[in-house]
Design an enzyme around this catalytic site. Structure first.
Site, PDB file in Angstrom:
ATOM      1  CB  CYS A  53      -0.996  -0.036   1.151  1.00 31.71           C
ATOM      2  SG  CYS A  53      -1.911   1.485   1.406  1.00 31.71           S
TER       3      CYS A  53
ATOM      4  CB  ILE B 461     -12.750   4.100   0.208  1.00 27.59           C
ATOM      5  CG1 ILE B 461     -14.127   3.445   0.068  1.00 27.59           C
ATOM      6  CG2 ILE B 461     -12.037   4.135  -1.145  1.00 27.59           C
ATOM      7  CD1 ILE B 461     -15.076   4.233  -0.816  1.00 27.59           C
ATOM      8  CG  HIS B 462      -6.103   3.317   2.432  1.00 23.92           C
ATOM      9  ND1 HIS B 462      -5.966   4.289   3.387  1.00 23.92           N
ATOM     10  CD2 HIS B 462      -4.852   2.928   2.118  1.00 23.92           C
ATOM     11  CE1 HIS B 462      -4.687   4.466   3.631  1.00 23.92           C
ATOM     12  NE2 HIS B 462      -3.986   3.655   2.886  1.00 23.92           N
ATOM     13  N   PRO B 463      -6.829   5.411  -0.280  1.00 26.83           N
ATOM     14  CG  PRO B 463      -4.847   6.474  -0.865  1.00 26.83           C
ATOM     15  CD  PRO B 463      -5.940   5.639  -1.424  1.00 26.83           C
ATOM     16  CD  GLU B 467      -8.951   5.704   4.611  1.00 26.35           C
ATOM     17  OE1 GLU B 467      -8.072   6.126   3.838  1.00 26.35           O
ATOM     18  OE2 GLU B 467      -9.019   4.512   4.955  1.00 26.35           O
TER      19      GLU B 467
END
Lengths: 475, 486
Positions: A53, B461-463, B467
């Site tokens: 990520c 929900i990232h980024p 959130e």
């Protein structure tokens, strides 16, 4: 605390899921070990702690996507009266990569500092491998091993990009998302092979940054996603200038004076072209080879390599757990890995009883026209409930500032509603700020809201999100 | 008296509420007429069909806010590698207003078309009540006609109000009625007021490069959460806007070269300065004084706002009123629209649903945007006492702000106000980018009675910034709101 073992819990893989497990466990005073090690990509690309990520996924992807979008805004700048902006001027790749890497390294450093200074955590920058059900072999970059023991082991090794097996030298002739975000030289004329969200997101921002981009798609776009939305994304990308070659895959890739000569067959004819860069984005495979899984008895899916775990994240070896991208049947997302890790620790140590649920998880694809969705795609809903039992509301609209700056293309929203109880089972939004718009609706879908509930709420004006609460026409 | 036409439904005022009600009524087959006429501002500014929102409110405001935000993005562009963006490039006011006005004119035209399509008869005339079922229509040349209607809807909205202590003030200042149509750039500007209108205008004028000062009598954003109001002010100050607090202007004079010499008192001391433009944004009043309401018996309060029952009926049986001109209604476009549609549904569609004003989401488009739903902290403590509520808070930094170190790291904030007894989220406050887009979905959740636990168990929900709303753990009064890492 079991004195028989050095660690109460040992985590292999310091990504979104792994770091969460480490954090939650140390907060409870447990003795935690973590092994995180990046095997370099075929081009030698490596990165720091944090997993996919922050290093080669969500974070750099979003920064590059945002950069492409703010490049687009130059057209609006002129329409809104700003002088001294050239909407056609070029973009400097290295400035962006340096900026992205600066941020990524900032996250790495924050993670490292935290790992090193927090009591109860021992961090190994070594490759972890199972020796037996309570023993982990840790191998450093010089091949030296040490062994540690733990009561519980959590495997959170994630995944890495896959390569096709039928093209010789493919690993050296192509790059993947592992390499893209730190690429030293601008990618130039690029062929993106694949139709995943990775492929489309990368192709999207590369086009936005000014590169000549072609996407080669074997069959459909965004398999598993709503196909009407997927095709609209493709159409929008075409308006932006991305080229698509549909219905084929590369048959060969060769180095020609440092460039890439790619050949493929389309409608029975062999075609070819020369690109500066070929970016493969055909999928990702669980990073479970050489983990020692077979000898310890942790079952995996032979084809995909993904670990088989039950609802409680337990593998076929009772004290060994697995979470995140490397597990079969899980969504490959950061937030689900994080929540899964939190619930796992609660169950192990706090008498928690919540298992992870993977239904109605909101996600967003950060293509040039962003796509946020929760719940059923139209295709899946029709398959499950039957078209006659559904009402599918749609709305095509243009955001205020698009109208203002004469931007091409339209946005689109779709709600899939069950006739019998009016419950919304699918939410699809294609437009600006999709993730921000969609998130609140994630809660709404979870609450099993009805279409009538949306009708009763007042819109925020002017916004794009308000379009969703004003949908009246259905297919 | 000659009646030229008879209608089932006649709407006075072609703004958000009036247009929505007219179109909805027509869709049931009712015979509908609508009169819209814009009385020029003291400066002579006029506009077309559509009301405040389209012409001198939400739409031009958001476009200019967007222009200012886009200008801000030039710095991010350079940081992210876009070359040839001149950060010093000036803003061309006329180019912007020309484009904004072209857009507004398109909307005016589109509304006329929509009325046409729905067969609503449109009168560009000033309306007045003649009898409880007869309306007098006066055109710009003074020509008069009368129409009769079974139901009459008053949806005349409001206009900016002026302070009463300064002689001939209307000649020396402008208001939001004039700002969006100003033929020349406003230059060094003083904005008097602390409403969202004052702050939004001050915000974008500063963003477009004008020397901007805001003069505030007491508190900012009365009625809104004051902690958030304070952070909005901090952010605006960080961005170069000057605030003169606890002050009111006592005199404004025109100088020789057509500037404005403004004198004010602050803590008993007199100050003065010269500005190119003075904008008054101290509030709006209902545009009901020439409607002849008193003679007909339509009751209003002392501020001119019409008093209505929950089903939008005035004190006269067949006369209704909706929108900004009605007492107790939020002054928002979407509530007026919905209210108008529901009224038409009740009058002509056999439906019963009333307008619900609970958990109406709104957004203030200040440089740092603020979206909110439900109770402010002050309102919650007032209604429920401190013990019955828990406030979760968080200060966060959007990912995209990392591009530029100059973004104020502690600017963005989220607050959730939760009832201890039921765990229900009764107040949501989001201060950060894209506030309007973020807050919309949560309004539905809150109306459905969502609890903090239901928020927390929804996967983010990232980024994103949104959130952060689902991951609040810090409690106000116990924990620091600032997060520590990714």
């Amino acid at each position: 605390m079991n004195p028989q073992y050095q660690y109460d819990i040992f985590v292999i893989g310091g990504g979104s899921g792994g770091l969460t497990v480490v954090d939650e466990a140390q907060k409870l005073g447990k003795r935690v070990g973590l092994a995180d090690y990046i095997k370099p990509s075929p081009h030698g690309t490596q990165w720091g702690t944090g997993g996919t990520c922050p290093n080669v996924g969500c974070i750099p992807k979003k920064l590059m996507h945002m950069t492409a979008l703010i490049g687009e805004i130059r057209h609006e700048l002129t329409a809104t009266g700003w002088q001294g902006v050239d909407p056609h001027s070029k973009h400097d790749w290295n400035t962006l990569v340096n900026e992205v890497q600066r941020q990524v390294k900032g996250i790495n450093k924050a993670n490292d500092d935290w790992l090193v200074t927090t009591n109860g955590i021992t961090y190994y920058n070594k490759l972890g491998k199972l020796k037996d059900d309570h023993t982990i072999e840790l191998i450093d970059k010089d091949g030296q091993s040490e062994f540690v023991t733990a009561e519980y082991i959590v495997i959170a090794v994630g995944s890495r990009p896959s390569f096709p097996t039928d093209i010789p030298n493919v690993k050296l002739l192509t790059i993947t998302s592992d390499d893209l975000f730190s690429l030293k030289k601008a990618p130039g004329k690029t062929l993106v092979v694949g139709a995943s969200y990775v492929a489309l997101e990368c192709a999207g921002f590369l086009t936005g940054l000014g590169y000549d981009v072609t996407v080669m798609v074997r069959s459909i776009l965004l398999r598993g996603f709503d196909q009407e939305m997927a095709e609209r994304i493709g159409e929008f990308m075409k308006i932006q200038g991305t080229k698509f070659i549909r219905g084929t895959i590369p048959t060969s890739i060769e180095d020609v004076d440092g460039k890439r000569l790619v050949k493929w067959v389309l409608n029975g004819q062999e075609q070819s072209d020369i690109f500066d860069t070929v970016l493969l984005a055909i999928g990702r495979s669980a990073d479970t080879q050489n983990l020692g899984l077979e000898q310890v008895g942790v079952q995996t899916n032979k084809e995909s390599g993904k670990i088989i775990a039950n609802d409680a994240d337990s593998t076929s070896v009772s004290n060994i757990f697995a979470i995140g991208d490397c597990v079969q049947g899980r969504l490959e997302l950061t937030p689900t890995a994080i929540m899964c890790g939190k619930r796992l620790i609660k169950r192990l140590y706090c008498n928690g009883n919540q298992i992870m649920e993977y239904s109605d998880v909101s996600t967003t694809v950060f293509t040039p026209l962003e796509y946020g969705c929760v719940g059923y795609s139209e295709d899946a809903a029709i398959k499950k409930f039957g078209k006659e039992n559904l009402k599918i509301f749609t709305s095509e609209f243009t955001p205020l500032f698009w109208n203002f700056a004469n931007r091409k293309g339209t946005c689109y929203a779709k709600l899939i509603v069950k006739k019998e109880d009016d419950i919304i089972i699918g939410f699809h939004y294609l437009g600006p700020d999709a993730a921000e718009v969609t998130q609140g609706f994630g809660v709404v879908i979870k609450l099993k809201a009805k279409k009538n509930d949306l009708d009763n709420v007042v819109g925020i004006h002017p916004s794009v999100a308000e379009e969703i609460v004003q949908m009246q026409t259905w297919k | 008296m000659q009646i030229s036409q008879e209608f089932d439904f006649f709407v006075i005022g072609g703004g958000s509420g009036g247009l929505a009600a007219a179109k909805q009524a027509a869709s049931y087959g009712a015979k509908v007429g609508l009169a819209d006429f814009v009385k020029p501002s003291p400066q002579g500014t006029k506009w077309g069909l559509g009301g405040t929102c389209v012409n001198v409110g939400c739409i031009p405001k958001k476009l200019m806010h967007f222009a200012a935000m886009a200008g801000e993005l030039r710095k991010d562009q350079i940081e992210a590698g876009w070359i040839d963006t001149d950060i010093q490039g000036k803003h061309d006011w006329n180019r912007m207003t020309e484009n904004v006005q072209n857009h507004i004119k398109k909307l005016n035209f589109s509304y006329k078309n929509q009325l046409n399509k729905k067969e609503v008869k449109y009168y560009n005339k000033l309306a007045e009540l003649e009898k409880s079922n007869i309306v007098k229509l006066i055109d710009k040349d003074g020509g008069i006609e009368f129409i009769k209607s079974k139901y009459i809807l008053i949806a005349v909205g409001g206009r900016p109000s002026y302070p009463e202590n300064i002689p001939e003030i209307e000649k020396k200042v402008i208001t939001s009625d004039d700002l969006f149509w100003l033929p020349n750039n406003p230059g060094k500007t003083l904005i008097v007021g602390a409403s969202y209108v004052a702050l939004e205008c001050g915000g974008f004028l500063n963003g477009l490069g004008y020397d901007t000062t805001i003069m505030v009598r007491s508190i900012l954003l009365r009625g809104f959460d004051q902690e958030i109001a304070g952070k909005i002010e901090d952010y605006m100050m960080e961005n170069g806007i000057k605030f003169i607090k606890e002050a009111i202007p006592i005199n404004i004079e025109l100088t020789e070269n057509n500037k404005r010499l403004v004198t004010w008192t602050q803590k008993g001391i007199q100050h003065s300065d010269i500005f190119d433009t003075v904008i008054i944004a101290t509030g709006r009043k209902s545009d009901t004084n020439k409607l002849n309401l008193e003679q007909i018996g339509v009751k209003t309060n002392k501020n001119g706002k019409i008093i209505c029952t929950i089903d939008d009926r005035t004190s006269i049986m067949n006369i209704y009123a909706i929108g900004d001109c009605v007492e107790g209604r939020p002054e928002l476009t979407p509530t007026a629209i919905k209210c108008g549609q529901l009224l038409a549904n009740r009058l002509f569609g056999g439906q019963k649903k009333m307008m619900c004003y609970q958990f109406v989401p709104t957004t203030i488009f200040t440089p740092l945007e603020y979206g909110c739903i439900g109770y402010s902290e002050e309102e919650a403590i007032n209604k429920f006492t401190q013990n019955e509520i828990i406030i979760y808070h968080s200060i966060f930094k959007p990912l995209e702000w990392n591009l530029l170190e100059s973004h104020y790291a502690q600017a963005c904030m989220i607050k959730l106000i939760v009832l201890v007894s039921t765990r229900r989220v009764i107040g949501l406050h989001y201060l950060g980018p894209n506030a309007g887009e973020i807050v919309q979905g949560y309004a539905i959740a809150m109306k459905l009675g969502a609890t903090k636990e239901q928020f927390d168990s929804t996967i983010g929900i990232h980024p994103t910034c949104s959130e952060e709303i689902l991951t609040l753990t810090a409690i106000k009064g116990i924990d620091n709101p600032q997060k520590e890492g990714c």
